[in-house]
Motif scaffolding. Sequence first.
Motif, short mmCIF file in Angstrom:
data_model
loop_
_atom_site.label_atom_id
_atom_site.label_comp_id
_atom_site.label_asym_id
_atom_site.label_seq_id
_atom_site.Cartn_x
_atom_site.Cartn_y
_atom_site.Cartn_z
N THR A 262 0.86 -1.18 0.00
CA THR A 262 0.00 0.00 0.00
C THR A 262 0.89 1.23 0.00
N HIS A 263 0.94 1.91 -1.14
CA HIS A 263 1.81 3.07 -1.29
C HIS A 263 1.45 4.19 -0.32
N ASP A 264 0.15 4.43 -0.13
CA ASP A 264 -0.31 5.52 0.74
C ASP A 264 0.07 5.31 2.21
N ALA A 265 0.38 4.07 2.58
CA ALA A 265 0.75 3.77 3.97
C ALA A 265 2.26 3.66 4.12
N GLY A 266 3.01 4.03 3.08
CA GLY A 266 4.46 3.99 3.16
C GLY A 266 5.06 2.72 2.59
N ASP A 267 4.38 2.14 1.60
CA ASP A 267 4.85 0.91 0.96
C ASP A 267 5.00 -0.24 1.93
N VAL A 268 3.98 -0.45 2.73
CA VAL A 268 3.90 -1.58 3.65
C VAL A 268 2.66 -2.38 3.32
N VAL A 269 2.57 -3.59 3.87
CA VAL A 269 1.41 -4.45 3.62
C VAL A 269 0.30 -4.08 4.60
N THR A 270 -0.90 -3.88 4.03
CA THR A 270 -2.09 -3.56 4.81
C THR A 270 -3.21 -4.53 4.43
N GLY A 271 -4.33 -4.35 5.07
CA GLY A 271 -5.50 -5.14 4.74
C GLY A 271 -5.95 -4.96 3.30
N HIS A 272 -5.70 -3.79 2.72
CA HIS A 272 -6.06 -3.55 1.32
C HIS A 272 -5.33 -4.53 0.40
N ASP A 273 -4.06 -4.77 0.71
CA ASP A 273 -3.26 -5.69 -0.12
C ASP A 273 -3.79 -7.11 -0.04
N LEU A 274 -4.13 -7.52 1.16
CA LEU A 274 -4.64 -8.88 1.34
C LEU A 274 -6.03 -9.03 0.74
N ALA A 275 -6.83 -7.97 0.77
CA ALA A 275 -8.15 -8.03 0.13
C ALA A 275 -7.99 -8.19 -1.39
N LEU A 276 -7.04 -7.47 -1.97
CA LEU A 276 -6.78 -7.61 -3.40
C LEU A 276 -6.30 -9.02 -3.71
N ALA A 277 -5.36 -9.52 -2.92
CA ALA A 277 -4.85 -10.88 -3.14
C ALA A 277 -5.97 -11.92 -3.05
N ALA A 278 -6.87 -11.76 -2.10
CA ALA A 278 -7.98 -12.70 -1.93
C ALA A 278 -8.90 -12.67 -3.14
N ARG A 279 -9.18 -11.50 -3.66
CA ARG A 279 -10.04 -11.39 -4.86
C ARG A 279 -9.37 -12.06 -6.06
N VAL A 280 -8.08 -11.84 -6.22
CA VAL A 280 -7.35 -12.44 -7.33
C VAL A 280 -7.32 -13.97 -7.17
N ALA A 281 -7.03 -14.43 -5.98
CA ALA A 281 -6.99 -15.88 -5.73
C ALA A 281 -8.34 -16.52 -6.04
N ALA A 282 -9.43 -15.81 -5.77
CA ALA A 282 -10.77 -16.34 -5.99
C ALA A 282 -11.09 -16.54 -7.47
N ILE A 283 -10.46 -15.78 -8.35
CA ILE A 283 -10.77 -15.89 -9.79
C ILE A 283 -9.70 -16.67 -10.56
N ALA A 284 -8.57 -16.93 -9.94
CA ALA A 284 -7.44 -17.53 -10.65
C ALA A 284 -7.77 -18.91 -11.21
N ASP A 285 -8.39 -19.76 -10.45
CA ASP A 285 -8.70 -21.12 -10.93
C ASP A 285 -9.59 -21.08 -12.16
N GLY A 286 -10.49 -20.14 -12.23
CA GLY A 286 -11.37 -20.01 -13.38
C GLY A 286 -10.64 -19.68 -14.66
N HIS A 287 -9.40 -19.20 -14.54
CA HIS A 287 -8.58 -18.89 -15.71
C HIS A 287 -7.62 -20.03 -16.04
N GLY A 288 -7.72 -21.12 -15.29
CA GLY A 288 -6.92 -22.29 -15.60
C GLY A 288 -5.49 -22.24 -15.09
N VAL A 289 -5.27 -21.59 -13.93
CA VAL A 289 -3.91 -21.56 -13.40
C VAL A 289 -3.45 -22.97 -13.07
N ARG A 290 -2.15 -23.18 -13.18
CA ARG A 290 -1.57 -24.49 -12.89
C ARG A 290 -0.95 -24.49 -11.51
#
Length: 101
Positions: free
Chosen positions: A73-101
Amino acid sequence: MPAEPLSQQEIEARLGDLPGWSLEGGRINCTYRLRSHFAAVALTVHVAQIQDELNHHSDLTLGYNTVALSVTTHDAGDVVTGHDLALAARVAAIADGHGVR
């Protein structure tokens, strides 16, 4: 109000629910391998849509059959925040539908 940084322990605990994601160099990262370049492009476009919905963007790298994300999260000083994990969770939720290996 900027998001609050998470502790390393909290980040690692939450990453346990996100296969393929890891904490490296103060960022959360994941590289997805797909069956083709077209599938990688499709995943990249879907990730870009999610990032716009969340108004939170990662460093996103498209390879021949890979998509790599690196997030802080750039606005927090380039540290990991809940926003980053929320984005990761959304991406993880759609990845299998795209055929990730």
